[in-house]
Scaffold this active site. Structure first.
Site, PDB file in Angstrom:
ATOM      1  N   GLU A 150       0.848  -1.189   0.000  1.00  0.00           N
ATOM      2  CA  GLU A 150       0.000   0.000   0.000  1.00  0.00           C
ATOM      3  C   GLU A 150       0.887   1.242   0.000  1.00  0.00           C
ATOM      4  OE1 GLU A 150      -3.244   0.333   2.807  1.00  0.00           O
ATOM      5  OE2 GLU A 150      -3.002  -1.756   3.383  1.00  0.00           O
ATOM      6  N   TYR A 158      -1.272   2.043  -8.245  1.00  0.00           N
ATOM      7  CA  TYR A 158      -0.292   1.954  -9.320  1.00  0.00           C
ATOM      8  C   TYR A 158       0.521   0.691  -9.104  1.00  0.00           C
ATOM      9  CZ  TYR A 158       2.957   3.907  -5.826  1.00  0.00           C
ATOM     10  OH  TYR A 158       3.706   4.128  -4.698  1.00  0.00           O
ATOM     11  N   THR A 230       2.485  -4.204  -6.411  1.00  0.00           N
ATOM     12  CA  THR A 230       1.252  -3.427  -6.493  1.00  0.00           C
ATOM     13  C   THR A 230       1.161  -2.493  -5.300  1.00  0.00           C
ATOM     14  OG1 THR A 230      -0.099  -5.040  -5.266  1.00  0.00           O
ATOM     15  CG2 THR A 230       0.130  -5.367  -7.648  1.00  0.00           C
ATOM     16  N   GLU A 231       0.615  -1.304  -5.536  1.00  0.00           N
ATOM     17  CA  GLU A 231       0.478  -0.282  -4.496  1.00  0.00           C
ATOM     18  C   GLU A 231      -0.948   0.270  -4.538  1.00  0.00           C
ATOM     19  OE1 GLU A 231       2.750   0.627  -2.313  1.00  0.00           O
ATOM     20  OE2 GLU A 231       4.701   0.066  -3.155  1.00  0.00           O
ATOM     21  N   THR A 232      -1.701   0.060  -3.466  1.00  0.00           N
ATOM     22  CA  THR A 232      -3.049   0.608  -3.384  1.00  0.00           C
ATOM     23  C   THR A 232      -3.069   1.765  -2.396  1.00  0.00           C
ATOM     24  OG1 THR A 232      -3.557  -1.154  -1.786  1.00  0.00           O
ATOM     25  CG2 THR A 232      -4.276  -1.477  -4.048  1.00  0.00           C
TER      26      THR A 232
END
Length: 262
Positions: A150, A158, A230-232
């Site tokens: 995150e 992204y 992945t980055e939320t």
């Protein structure tokens, strides 16, 4: 600076839940160490010998979460996917649900010694990463690695792509899957790096040019030609972050298992 948050789970309870679900589905527990009373382990699963004979090129897929203690959505997303039975006989699985239990207890990015574990993979000093690397050194190469994270400062989700293959990766497909839940980060500079295209960063992949190594760079150097981080955005609701992560993971697994091992 990260906002002050409270972790929605106790690390020992989370690990126990993950372990019970994994063992019930035929996973093997591979313990590394115990940190602050929390056992750290990987969970691996190979299909039956009959399946391996009929599909000899099963891909090897690695998924990790829980490196930063202020990022609860990725571990919960992985547990949800596990409970749904997504890790079936279509691949050989290597799952790492938790690396930083003391960080989760403190709701901090770093562990209780103030070490950012995701910068500790070049010459590890933390016992967590030392144990993780020791386990990784006995593993085969992976066809795909996913590192789930995150970002407290992002305006949308992204992802990073590390691809050393001669063929295109699956970054666009993952981005499109994530967009079914949340918008991508609209900035052209994210986390101090220019984007290659909307929502996708392809950072410097040569480990020799890095002063510190995150897990993804270690994996790219030693274990896989294809790695996605992945980055939320932590500013949105937890269930939306989990849904976004799971949409990207499902897409990555589907595309990889359809194409087979490289």
């Amino acid at each position: 600076m990260s906002a002050v948050k409270t972790c929605p789970f106790e690390p020992a309870d989370f690990q126990a839940r993950f372990r019970a679900s994994a063992l019930a589905q035929g996973f093997r527990e591979e313990p590394w160490t115990t940190i602050d009373g929390v056992p750290l382990a990987a969970f691996t699963k190979r299909p039956s010998a009959a399946v391996r004979r009929s599909v000899p090129a099963l891909p090897r897929i690695y998924v990790s979460t829980g490196v930063h203690g202020d990022e609860p959505a990725p571990p919960l997303a992985l547990l949800q996917l596990l409970d749904e039975g997504i890790f079936d006989d279509s691949a050989i699985w290597f799952l790492v649900p938790m690396v930083n239990p003391t960080g989760f207890r403190l709701s901090t990015r770093e562990n209780h010694d103030g070490i950012d574990l995701n910068r500790d993979y070049l010459r590890p000093v933390s016992p967590e990463v030392q144990a993780h690397v020791h386990w990784l050194q006995s593993q085969p190469r992976f066809d795909l690695a996913l590192c789930l994270h995150e970002d407290w400062e992002s305006k949308g989700f992204y992802l990073y792509e590390l691809n050393t293959r001669d063929t295109p990766g699956i970054a666009r497909a993952l981005r499109d899957a994530g967009q079914t839940v949340l918008p991508i980060d609209p900035d052209e500079m994210i986390d101090g790096r220019p984007i290659d295209e909307p929502g996708i960063i392809r950072p410097e992949a040569d480990p020799a040019l890095r002063e510190t190594w995150p897990e993804a760079i270690y994996l790219r150097h030693h274990h896989t030609p294809l790695c996605y981080t992945t980055e939320t955005p932590s500013s949105v609701a937890l269930d939306q972050r989990i849904a976004t992560i799971n949409a990207m993971v499902r897409t990555a697994l589907r595309l990889t298992t359809q194409s087979g091992a490289t």
